[in-house]
Design a protein around this motif. Structure first.
Motif, PDB file in Angstrom:
ATOM      1  N   ASP A   1       2.031  11.679  11.374  1.00 54.15           N
ATOM      2  CA  ASP A   1       2.384  12.596  10.291  1.00 54.15           C
ATOM      3  C   ASP A   1       1.116  13.017   9.547  1.00 54.15           C
ATOM      4  OD1 ASP A   1       3.394  13.908   8.150  1.00 54.15           O
ATOM      5  OD2 ASP A   1       4.674  12.280   7.427  1.00 54.15           O
ATOM      6  N   PRO A   2       0.730  14.314   9.653  1.00 54.01           N
ATOM      7  CA  PRO A   2      -0.513  14.735   8.998  1.00 54.01           C
ATOM      8  C   PRO A   2      -0.451  14.542   7.484  1.00 54.01           C
ATOM      9  CG  PRO A   2       0.615  16.605  10.069  1.00 54.01           C
ATOM     10  CD  PRO A   2       1.437  15.392  10.334  1.00 54.01           C
ATOM     11  N   ALA A   3       0.786  14.459   6.939  1.00 56.49           N
ATOM     12  CA  ALA A   3       0.923  14.277   5.484  1.00 56.49           C
ATOM     13  C   ALA A   3       0.699  12.812   5.098  1.00 56.49           C
ATOM     14  CB  ALA A   3       2.309  14.722   5.036  1.00 56.49           C
ATOM     15  N   ASP A   4       0.682  11.913   6.096  1.00 53.72           N
ATOM     16  CA  ASP A   4       0.559  10.480   5.802  1.00 53.72           C
ATOM     17  C   ASP A   4      -0.860   9.999   6.120  1.00 53.72           C
ATOM     18  OD1 ASP A   4       0.944   7.816   5.299  1.00 53.72           O
ATOM     19  OD2 ASP A   4       2.906   7.725   6.271  1.00 53.72           O
ATOM     20  N   GLY A   5      -1.798  10.355   5.247  1.00 53.86           N
ATOM     21  CA  GLY A   5      -3.182   9.966   5.484  1.00 53.86           C
ATOM     22  C   GLY A   5      -3.387   8.469   5.302  1.00 53.86           C
ATOM     23  N   LEU A   6      -2.570   7.854   4.485  1.00 61.72           N
ATOM     24  CA  LEU A   6      -2.753   6.435   4.158  1.00 61.72           C
ATOM     25  C   LEU A   6      -2.584   5.549   5.396  1.00 61.72           C
ATOM     26  CD1 LEU A   6      -2.910   4.151   1.876  1.00 61.72           C
ATOM     27  CD2 LEU A   6      -0.449   4.066   2.158  1.00 61.72           C
ATOM     28  N   ALA A   7      -1.479   5.745   6.110  1.00 63.24           N
ATOM     29  CA  ALA A   7      -1.196   4.897   7.276  1.00 63.24           C
ATOM     30  C   ALA A   7      -2.354   4.984   8.276  1.00 63.24           C
ATOM     31  CB  ALA A   7       0.117   5.324   7.927  1.00 63.24           C
ATOM     32  N   ALA A   8      -2.795   6.220   8.564  1.00 68.31           N
ATOM     33  CA  ALA A   8      -3.856   6.410   9.558  1.00 68.31           C
ATOM     34  C   ALA A   8      -5.170   5.786   9.078  1.00 68.31           C
ATOM     35  CB  ALA A   8      -4.037   7.897   9.839  1.00 68.31           C
ATOM     36  N   ALA A   9      -5.480   5.939   7.784  1.00 68.68           N
ATOM     37  CA  ALA A   9      -6.744   5.401   7.257  1.00 68.68           C
ATOM     38  C   ALA A   9      -6.740   3.871   7.299  1.00 68.68           C
ATOM     39  CB  ALA A   9      -6.960   5.881   5.824  1.00 68.68           C
TER      40      ALA A   9
ATOM     41  N   TRP B   1      -0.698  -7.743  -4.852  1.00 67.69           N
ATOM     42  CA  TRP B   1      -1.899  -7.010  -5.285  1.00 67.69           C
ATOM     43  C   TRP B   1      -1.544  -5.934  -6.311  1.00 67.69           C
ATOM     44  CZ3 TRP B   1      -6.438  -6.093  -1.438  1.00 67.69           C
ATOM     45  CH2 TRP B   1      -6.681  -7.264  -0.702  1.00 67.69           C
ATOM     46  N   HIS B   2      -2.486  -5.687  -7.210  1.00 67.12           N
ATOM     47  CA  HIS B   2      -2.302  -4.663  -8.241  1.00 67.12           C
ATOM     48  C   HIS B   2      -3.509  -3.742  -8.252  1.00 67.12           C
ATOM     49  CE1 HIS B   2       1.178  -6.676  -9.875  1.00 67.12           C
ATOM     50  NE2 HIS B   2       0.537  -7.812  -9.661  1.00 67.12           N
ATOM     51  N   ALA B   3      -3.397  -2.658  -9.043  1.00 60.70           N
ATOM     52  CA  ALA B   3      -4.473  -1.671  -9.110  1.00 60.70           C
ATOM     53  C   ALA B   3      -5.790  -2.307  -9.536  1.00 60.70           C
ATOM     54  CB  ALA B   3      -4.085  -0.562 -10.068  1.00 60.70           C
ATOM     55  N   SER B   4      -5.717  -3.351 -10.357  1.00 62.33           N
ATOM     56  CA  SER B   4      -6.951  -3.920 -10.877  1.00 62.33           C
ATOM     57  C   SER B   4      -7.407  -5.156 -10.097  1.00 62.33           C
ATOM     58  CB  SER B   4      -6.751  -4.313 -12.340  1.00 62.33           C
ATOM     59  OG  SER B   4      -5.667  -5.203 -12.421  1.00 62.33           O
ATOM     60  N   ARG B   5      -6.568  -5.640  -9.165  1.00 61.79           N
ATOM     61  CA  ARG B   5      -6.896  -6.940  -8.597  1.00 61.79           C
ATOM     62  C   ARG B   5      -6.126  -7.238  -7.309  1.00 61.79           C
ATOM     63  NH1 ARG B   5      -5.416 -12.411  -8.895  1.00 61.79           N
ATOM     64  NH2 ARG B   5      -7.160 -13.746  -9.488  1.00 61.79           N
TER      65      ARG B   5
ATOM     66  N   PHE C   1       2.440  -2.732   3.581  1.00 60.20           N
ATOM     67  CA  PHE C   1       2.806  -1.393   3.109  1.00 60.20           C
ATOM     68  C   PHE C   1       4.020  -1.447   2.182  1.00 60.20           C
ATOM     69  CE2 PHE C   1       0.587  -0.677   7.143  1.00 60.20           C
ATOM     70  CZ  PHE C   1      -0.345   0.278   6.763  1.00 60.20           C
ATOM     71  N   GLU C   2       4.051  -0.524   1.281  1.00 56.74           N
ATOM     72  CA  GLU C   2       5.183  -0.376   0.349  1.00 56.74           C
ATOM     73  C   GLU C   2       6.476  -0.079   1.112  1.00 56.74           C
ATOM     74  OE1 GLU C   2       5.647  -0.761  -2.754  1.00 56.74           O
ATOM     75  OE2 GLU C   2       7.305   0.526  -3.346  1.00 56.74           O
ATOM     76  N   ALA C   3       6.362   0.708   2.168  1.00 57.29           N
ATOM     77  CA  ALA C   3       7.508   1.013   3.034  1.00 57.29           C
ATOM     78  C   ALA C   3       6.955   1.561   4.343  1.00 57.29           C
ATOM     79  CB  ALA C   3       8.417   2.044   2.377  1.00 57.29           C
TER      80      ALA C   3
ATOM     81  N   LEU D   1       0.835  -1.210   0.000  1.00 54.76           N
ATOM     82  CA  LEU D   1       0.000   0.000   0.000  1.00 54.76           C
ATOM     83  C   LEU D   1       0.865   1.253   0.000  1.00 54.76           C
ATOM     84  CD1 LEU D   1      -2.727  -1.036   2.612  1.00 54.76           C
ATOM     85  CD2 LEU D   1      -2.832  -1.213   0.106  1.00 54.76           C
ATOM     86  N   ALA D   2       0.510   2.180  -0.895  1.00 54.61           N
ATOM     87  CA  ALA D   2       1.291   3.412  -1.048  1.00 54.61           C
ATOM     88  C   ALA D   2       0.364   4.510  -1.539  1.00 54.61           C
ATOM     89  CB  ALA D   2       2.416   3.188  -2.060  1.00 54.61           C
ATOM     90  N   PRO D   3       0.659   5.772  -1.167  1.00 50.95           N
ATOM     91  CA  PRO D   3      -0.199   6.876  -1.632  1.00 50.95           C
ATOM     92  C   PRO D   3      -0.250   6.952  -3.153  1.00 50.95           C
ATOM     93  CG  PRO D   3       1.435   7.651  -0.028  1.00 50.95           C
ATOM     94  CD  PRO D   3       1.755   6.229  -0.301  1.00 50.95           C
ATOM     95  N   GLN D   4       0.817   6.512  -3.827  1.00 49.00           N
ATOM     96  CA  GLN D   4       0.866   6.585  -5.297  1.00 49.00           C
ATOM     97  C   GLN D   4       0.003   5.519  -5.959  1.00 49.00           C
ATOM     98  OE1 GLN D   4       3.320   6.618  -2.909  1.00 49.00           O
ATOM     99  NE2 GLN D   4       5.162   6.109  -4.064  1.00 49.00           N
ATOM    100  N   ALA D   5      -0.557   4.581  -5.180  1.00 48.81           N
ATOM    101  CA  ALA D   5      -1.371   3.511  -5.781  1.00 48.81           C
ATOM    102  C   ALA D   5      -2.729   3.447  -5.076  1.00 48.81           C
ATOM    103  CB  ALA D   5      -0.631   2.177  -5.671  1.00 48.81           C
ATOM    104  N   PRO D   6      -3.562   4.498  -5.204  1.00 52.15           N
ATOM    105  CA  PRO D   6      -4.814   4.557  -4.429  1.00 52.15           C
ATOM    106  C   PRO D   6      -5.805   3.445  -4.784  1.00 52.15           C
ATOM    107  CG  PRO D   6      -4.716   6.357  -6.042  1.00 52.15           C
ATOM    108  CD  PRO D   6      -3.377   5.687  -6.066  1.00 52.15           C
TER     109      PRO D   6
END
Ligand code: LP5
Ligand code: MN
Length: 245
Positions: free
Chosen positions: A55-63, A224-228, A44-46, A12-17
């Motif tokens: 980190d307020p900039a890291d919405g992914l981890a918190a979500a 996992w990929h964007a489509s599956r 997670f990707e990292a 999981l990474a912000p670049q792959a929503p």
């Protein structure tokens, strides 16, 4: 009987929503019917350290942590194993998500079957460069020193290492990035010839091993990929792959 589900290598990474969306749908849908969910590394990707949750900039981890916690609150058992990308997941992540952090490997007795779970990277012993890197970064003293550095610096190191890893893999022979067959048979022997479930290699398959005349299955989870996405489901009798999209 409620099923047990296994997944790994979501990265999981912000670049792959799109992958995050499939995962959040899975947590609010299919996974709710499970007895428990086992995440076998590289969720997670990292993961640069649990303080990324502040980190307020890291919405992914918190979500993601909030969605995992909702799943646990709904009565589903959750266990998370470290992968080679998120080996710094720690006690704070565990407390916030409700997950139990599992040692690698982990023997699991379920109604109707027994399994040994692993991320899979430790079995890729032909990749000597990776194994020395792994030995270094899994040391407690190394981790303590690394985690004492500022979060921004750790994120930069993680990004640089990710890039370096992708470059290094282009030149690596395929066999280096798969499990070593002799090591794997030794592992199966040492764990009582029970079925092995692992990820990491991104080569989903079921392999038949004959160890000391005993037939043992090795299930490799899909990345996992964007489509599956994909989960492996134990219903008390058999393992089945389920596609998530
Ligand atoms: O991950 P993937 O699939 O690309 O490849 C793995 C192996 N690579 C890795 C590296 C990770 O991708 C990067 C980790 C990022 C997250 C970390 C978060 C916090 C940072 C912690 C800092 C350490 O695991 C790859 C395997 C492949 O699987 C298949 O099994 O081949 O192995 C490598 O690419 C490793 C190189 O071969 C050797 C790297 C040596 C780097 C030396 C740097 C020393 C450490 C300095 C740290 C500050
Ligand atoms: Mn991995």
């Amino acid at each position: 009987m409620r099923p047990t589900l296994f997944i790994s290598d979501l990265h999981l990474a912000p670049q792959a929503p799109a992958v995050t969306r499939i995962f959040l749908d899975f947590l609010r849908g299919r996974a709710r019917a499970a007895e428990s969910l086992f995440i076998l590394g590289d969720l997670f990707e990292a993961w640069p350290g649990d303080d990324c949750l502040d980190d307020p900039a890291d919405g992914l981890a918190a979500a993601v942590v909030a969605a995992l916690h909702e799943l646990v609150t709904a009565g589903v058992g959750l266990a998370v194993m470290h992968g080679n990308r998120d080996f710094l997941l720690g006690e704070r992540f565990a407390a916030a998500s409700g997950a139990r952090l599992l040692p690698d490997p982990w023997l699991l007795a379920l109604p109707g079957g027994e399994f040994v779970l692993a991320h899979g990277d430790a079995l890729c012993t032909d990749d000597r460069e990776y194994q020395s890197f792994r030995a270094l970064v899994r040391r407690r003293d190394w981790q303590q020193a690394f985690l004492a550095r500022p979060l921004s610096e750790r994120k930069a190191v993680a990004a640089a290492l990710r890039q370096q890893s992708e470059t290094a893999k282009r030149d690596k022979a395929q066999y280096l990035m798969d499990v070593n067959p002799v090591e794997t048979d030794d592992f199966l022997r040492a764990h009582g010839y029970v079925g092995l479930i692992h990820g990491h290699t991104h080569r989903p398959a079921v392999h038949d091993h004959l160890v000391d005349g005993i037939h043992v299955q090795r299930w490799v989870l899909a990345d996992w990929h964007a489509s599956r996405g994909e989960c492996l489901c134990w219903d008390g009798e058999r393992l089945t792959r389920e596609c998530l999209d």
